[in-house]
Design a protein around this motif. Structure first.
Motif, short mmCIF file in Angstrom:
data_model
loop_
_atom_site.label_atom_id
_atom_site.label_comp_id
_atom_site.label_asym_id
_atom_site.label_seq_id
_atom_site.Cartn_x
_atom_site.Cartn_y
_atom_site.Cartn_z
N VAL A 144 -5.59 -13.79 0.63
CA VAL A 144 -5.81 -12.36 0.73
C VAL A 144 -6.69 -11.60 0.15
O VAL A 144 -7.38 -10.82 0.73
N MET A 145 -7.21 -11.91 -1.01
CA MET A 145 -8.37 -11.55 -1.60
C MET A 145 -9.47 -12.55 -1.83
O MET A 145 -9.37 -13.04 -2.98
N GLY A 171 -2.77 -7.34 -6.74
CA GLY A 171 -2.31 -6.03 -6.73
C GLY A 171 -2.45 -5.11 -5.80
O GLY A 171 -2.54 -5.52 -4.41
N GLY A 172 -2.34 -3.67 -6.00
CA GLY A 172 -2.51 -2.92 -4.65
C GLY A 172 -4.01 -2.51 -4.25
O GLY A 172 -4.14 -1.83 -3.32
N ASP A 173 -4.91 -2.99 -5.13
CA ASP A 173 -6.35 -2.76 -4.84
C ASP A 173 -6.85 -3.66 -3.84
O ASP A 173 -6.44 -4.82 -4.01
N VAL A 199 1.08 -5.36 -2.59
CA VAL A 199 0.37 -6.53 -2.25
C VAL A 199 0.41 -6.83 -0.59
O VAL A 199 -0.52 -7.05 -0.10
N SER A 200 1.80 -6.74 0.00
CA SER A 200 1.92 -6.73 1.19
C SER A 200 1.37 -5.85 2.04
O SER A 200 0.63 -6.02 3.20
N ALA A 201 1.21 -4.49 1.71
CA ALA A 201 0.40 -3.44 2.52
C ALA A 201 -1.07 -3.80 2.22
O ALA A 201 -1.71 -3.37 3.29
N SER A 202 -1.77 -4.11 1.39
CA SER A 202 -2.99 -4.58 1.17
C SER A 202 -3.63 -5.83 1.86
O SER A 202 -4.57 -5.71 2.42
N ALA A 203 -2.46 -6.63 1.88
CA ALA A 203 -2.68 -7.64 2.96
C ALA A 203 -2.78 -7.57 4.33
O ALA A 203 -3.53 -8.01 5.14
#
Length: 413
Positions: A144-145, A171-173, A199-203
């Motif tokens: 993801v990151m 996290g959300g960033d 986390v799901s939304a940022s992914a």
């Protein structure tokens, strides 16, 4: 102060520092030796200082249970054996108790040793499961990151990421860089909420950015794809009745570094504007007016328009999330990053690698913050070191996209 970065001045702990181990005792072998020595000394002293009928030496049975909380199975078993030897030595020097009561001490030590071994084994199983979960979390983080390189083309990068949850790695960033046949794209954003939904939304947003950032020639199209990705995520959350995060949104800065131009195009989705540090050390906030956050595009007339800013070799962009600006000191005062950064930067600092500027900013933020962080915090420092930005990275990209670029420029390939 933990950092997640390949290029920032703080490195994450090594595998031997942050991973639980079923072989190495908690606190180290020195802690185990000190514990065993202290408990044996205390029991022997109590045994010698109390009446003979108290039988204090039988308290050796408690030692393996205490050791099991720190040491692995084998160490617990060895300590049990040592205790039996010590007990028999004391018994030979001072045979109290005697007769049938003489077996009380070995029985208690044996029982304590058995319980200690069971406790240590259970602890090792839990540590093994924890290690497996940690490995999965680290693999998820890398997917993801992903870790940023020190350089992407002519851009020199330093980044810092600190999730609010102490044991969390995500996290959300969210932020990333994507080289493309059309120039280099970068993004930094902050999803509403916390925890796994964020986390799901940022992914989902990172996946959309990597895909659109590579293929789309126009940065406005990339912005539109990010808005679509946020709305698609919300539609999915509503379909599964996710009450924790039904209507997520995300602020973000989308950057495009066009080839062969000393400029950067910025699309601001309701995010904090970046700071620009010029080559001579001056700091200013560019006029990049925010539009609606991602996920709220239906309320407006589409994504915000890109704003072009000059970015010459030696200039530096500093991007950050609200975990930085909303960091509070002991009196509840927010961290004034736009006032503090000019005090940290000089002409000499502006010439050093971006990691040095990041180090100064992160240390100043750490000194300002009182207590544990309450929100995810991310900082990305981008230094332009050359004018030209390669329009493609590999020969495969060149073969695929050169005809399109030539056609768009009106030149026969």
């Amino acid at each position: 102060m933990p950092f997640r970065s390949s290029s920032s001045y703080y490195q994450p702990p090594t595998a031997h520092e942050d991973r639980p181990s079923a072989v190495r005792p908690t606190g180290g072998w020195r802690a185990v030796v000190l514990l065993v020595t202290a408990m044996i000394t205390a029991v022997v002293t109590l045994d010698l200082a109390t009446p003979a009928d108290l039988r204090a030496r039988a308290l050796f049975g408690l030692v393996p249970i205490a050791v099991a909380l720190l040491a692995p199975v084998m160490a617990t078993a060895v300590v049990t054996g040592v205790l039996l030897v010590v007990y028999m030595t004391l018994q030979s020097l001072s045979p109290v108790p005697s007769g049938g009561l003489a077996v009380l001490g070995p029985l208690m030590i044996g029982t304590g040793g058995l319980l200690g071994v069971l406790i240590a084994r259970r602890k090792e199983e839990q540590l093994a499961r924890l290690q497996a979960v940690t490995d999965v979390a680290e693999a998820t983080q890398r997917a993801v990151m992903r870790t940023l390189p020190d350089r992407v083309g002519p851009l020199h990068i330093a980044d810092f990421y600190q999730p609010a949850a102490r044991a969390a790695r995500l996290g959300g960033d969210w932020y990333d860089f994507q080289p493309s046949p059309h120039g280099i794209r970068a993004v930094l954003g902050d999803v509403s909420g916390k925890g796994l939904p964020a986390v799901s939304a940022s992914a989902a947003l990172l996946g959309a950015f990597r895909e659109a950032g590579y293929h789309e020639a126009c940065v406005g199209e990339v912005a539109g794809r990010l808005e679509t990705a946020m709305q698609r995520y919300n539609a999915w959350a509503r379909s599964i009745h996710d009450s924790e995060h039904p209507d997520a949104f995300s602020t973000a800065l989308l950057l495009h570094f066009p080839p062969d131009e000393e400029a950067v195009d910025i699309v601001n989705f309701g995010h904090e504007p970046p700071l620009v540090v010029s080559a001579d050390g001056r700091v200013h906030t560019p006029d990049v007016r925010p539009g609606l956050p991602l996920g709220m595009g239906a309320l407006g007339a589409g994504p915000p328009a890109p704003v072009r800013l000059p970015l010459r070799p030696g200039d530096t962009l500093v991007l950050f999330t609200d975990g930085v600006t909303e960091c509070r000191d002991e009196g509840g005062v927010f961290y004034p990053v736009r006032e503090r950064l000019p005090r940290l930067v000089s002409a000499a600092t502006a010439e050093r690698p971006p990691g040095e500027l990041l180090r100064l900013l992160a240390q100043d933020l750490h000194r300002h913050r009182h207590g544990a962080p309450h929100d995810d915090a991310a900082i990305t420092v981008i230094r332009r070191t050359a004018t030209s930005v390669a329009p493609y990275v590999t020969q495969a990209d060149a073969a695929l996209y050169e005809p399109r670029l030539a056609a768009r420029a009106g030149v026969r390939p």
